[in-house]
Design a protein around this motif. Sequence first.
Motif, PDB file in Angstrom:
ATOM      1  N   TYR A   1      20.667  18.085 -23.449  1.00 18.56           N
ATOM      2  CA  TYR A   1      21.133  17.714 -22.117  1.00 18.56           C
ATOM      3  C   TYR A   1      20.746  16.285 -21.746  1.00 18.56           C
ATOM      4  N   GLU A   2      19.633  15.788 -22.288  1.00 14.94           N
ATOM      5  CA  GLU A   2      19.151  14.465 -21.900  1.00 14.94           C
ATOM      6  C   GLU A   2      20.084  13.338 -22.311  1.00 14.94           C
ATOM      7  N   GLU A   3      21.003  13.597 -23.243  1.00  7.48           N
ATOM      8  CA  GLU A   3      21.946  12.537 -23.603  1.00  7.48           C
ATOM      9  C   GLU A   3      22.822  12.155 -22.406  1.00  7.48           C
ATOM     10  N   LEU A   4      22.934  13.060 -21.440  1.00 12.04           N
ATOM     11  CA  LEU A   4      23.729  12.769 -20.254  1.00 12.04           C
ATOM     12  C   LEU A   4      23.047  11.787 -19.322  1.00 12.04           C
ATOM     13  N   ALA A   5      21.783  11.455 -19.604  1.00  8.83           N
ATOM     14  CA  ALA A   5      21.082  10.450 -18.799  1.00  8.83           C
ATOM     15  C   ALA A   5      21.704   9.071 -18.949  1.00  8.83           C
ATOM     16  N   VAL A   6      22.586   8.887 -19.920  1.00  6.14           N
ATOM     17  CA  VAL A   6      23.316   7.621 -20.015  1.00  6.14           C
ATOM     18  C   VAL A   6      24.139   7.383 -18.746  1.00  6.14           C
TER      19      VAL A   6
ATOM     20  N   ILE B   1      32.816  11.300 -15.561  1.00  9.96           N
ATOM     21  CA  ILE B   1      32.979  10.493 -16.767  1.00  9.96           C
ATOM     22  C   ILE B   1      34.390   9.939 -16.896  1.00  9.96           C
ATOM     23  N   ARG B   2      35.417  10.723 -16.525  1.00  9.58           N
ATOM     24  CA  ARG B   2      36.814  10.295 -16.681  1.00  9.58           C
ATOM     25  C   ARG B   2      37.569  10.404 -15.359  1.00  9.58           C
ATOM     26  N   PRO B   3      37.173   9.590 -14.368  1.00  6.65           N
ATOM     27  CA  PRO B   3      37.887   9.647 -13.085  1.00  6.65           C
ATOM     28  C   PRO B   3      39.338   9.197 -13.207  1.00  6.65           C
TER      29      PRO B   3
ATOM     30  N   PRO C   1      23.765  13.545 -12.625  1.00  4.09           N
ATOM     31  CA  PRO C   1      23.332  13.567 -14.024  1.00  4.09           C
ATOM     32  C   PRO C   1      21.816  13.431 -14.123  1.00  4.09           C
ATOM     33  N   PRO C   2      21.231  13.697 -15.283  1.00  2.56           N
ATOM     34  CA  PRO C   2      19.791  13.501 -15.444  1.00  2.56           C
ATOM     35  C   PRO C   2      19.411  12.062 -15.107  1.00  2.56           C
TER      36      PRO C   2
END
Length: 389
Positions: free
Chosen positions: A307-312, A134-136, A152-153
Motif C-alpha cells: 500500500y505504501e507505493e501509493l504515497a507517491v 490518479i486519472r481525473p 493517499p498515504p
Amino acid sequence: MTSYIDNLPVGVSSRSIPVGDLDVHILEAGDPSNPLILLLHGFPELAFSWRKVILPIAQLGYRVVAPDQRGFGRTQPRSTANTPVRYGDDVHPYRVLNIVKDAVALVFALGHRSVAAVIGHDWGSRIAAFCSLIRPDVFQSVVMMSLPFGGPPSLPFDVDRQAIVPPPNIFDAEARARLASLDPPRKYYMTYFTSPQANEDMLNAPQGLRAFLRAFFHVKSADWLDNDPHALASHDPSELAKLPHYYMMPFTATMPEAVMPHAPSSEEVKRNRWLPDGDLSVYVAEYGRTGFQGGLDWYRASQPEFYEELAVFSGKKIECPAMYLSGRKDWGVFQTPGAFQRMKSEACVRMDDEDVVLVDDAGHWVQQEQSEQVVKHVQRFLKKISLEV
C-alpha cells in the motif's frame, strides 16, 4: 446452479470481454453511445450487488457497466480461468494501482475515453477514489459508498523542525498484541482476512456457506438492530473495541463463528425484501464455485509493503466533483477513525455538504437495502454536475 442471468432484472445483460490478462464479466444496461457510468463492488459482493440500480441509472441517459472485479465471480485471469485462487498465489495483481489499471483498461475496452461517474462501494469505493485521484482525465466524477477516502498515504513533511510520528499500522505486531490484550481479547477483521485459513473458514463454515453469508449480510445491514455507528475518538484499542464483532472479532473466532450468534431468525429472513433467498443463491453459487481467496487477496495486497507505493500521491487531492453516500447504520463510515472528516475537509476539493448523504434504514449494503434512495441521490448529483459543465 443458480446463475446471474436467472436473477437479473429485464433490461440488464451479462457477458464477458477480454481486458488485459483478464476475462472480465460485466453486467450492463443502456445505449452504448451514451456517457459511461462504472459501478465497482466490494467484498464479499459481485457485480450482482448493483442489480437494482443498473437499469434505473441507465434510464437517466447513461450506459451503465458493473464488472465482477479481479478475483471475484466470473472475472479471473485468462491463464488460470479454471483454477481457484490459492492463498500462496502472487498478490501483486491485487494492488490498488493494478486494480485501478483494470478499471481504466475496461473503460477503453468498452470503447470509451472517459467516464461520467465512477461509483464504488466498500473496496470499490477505495478503487473509485484512486481512479479519480490518479486519472481525473478519464473519471470525471466520483461517488464513494460506505468506505470514506481520507487521502493517499502521507509522507513525512518538514522533518527538519519536528519529530516524525508514524501513522498507526493495523497490521503490525504491536497493534495485534494490544488488541489481544483487551478483555475480552480481540483481533481486527482485516488481519484475519490476510491469514491462510480465512478462505477455508468461510467456504467451509460449520453452519454452511448459505447460512454464513446470510448471517454476514444480516449483521452489516440495518436489519441488525445492534448496529449503532458513531465516530471513534482514536485508534486506541479501547476505542476500536467499540466496533462490532464483524470488524473487531473475538480473538479465537473465525468469521463464521463471529457472526453466527447474530444470524437472523427464520421470521427475519422471511421479512427480508432486499436480499431474498433467490438473490442470496447467486452469491452462494458463485462463492461456492470460486471460494473467497480472490477477494481476500485484496486485503493481503493492502498491507504496508504494497500500500505504501501509493504515497507517491501524498498531498494530492480529488479535484473532480465528489459524493459520499452510505447507510446511516453502516459502521463502515467510522471504522477508520478520522477518515470521514479528512474526506470532507481535506481529501476532496469539490464535495459539497449536500453530497455527503447517510441514507435512513440502510446499513453497509446501501445499494441493495435502499436502491431507490441511492438512485435518487445519484440522479441529483449527476444532474447538478452536468449543469456545472
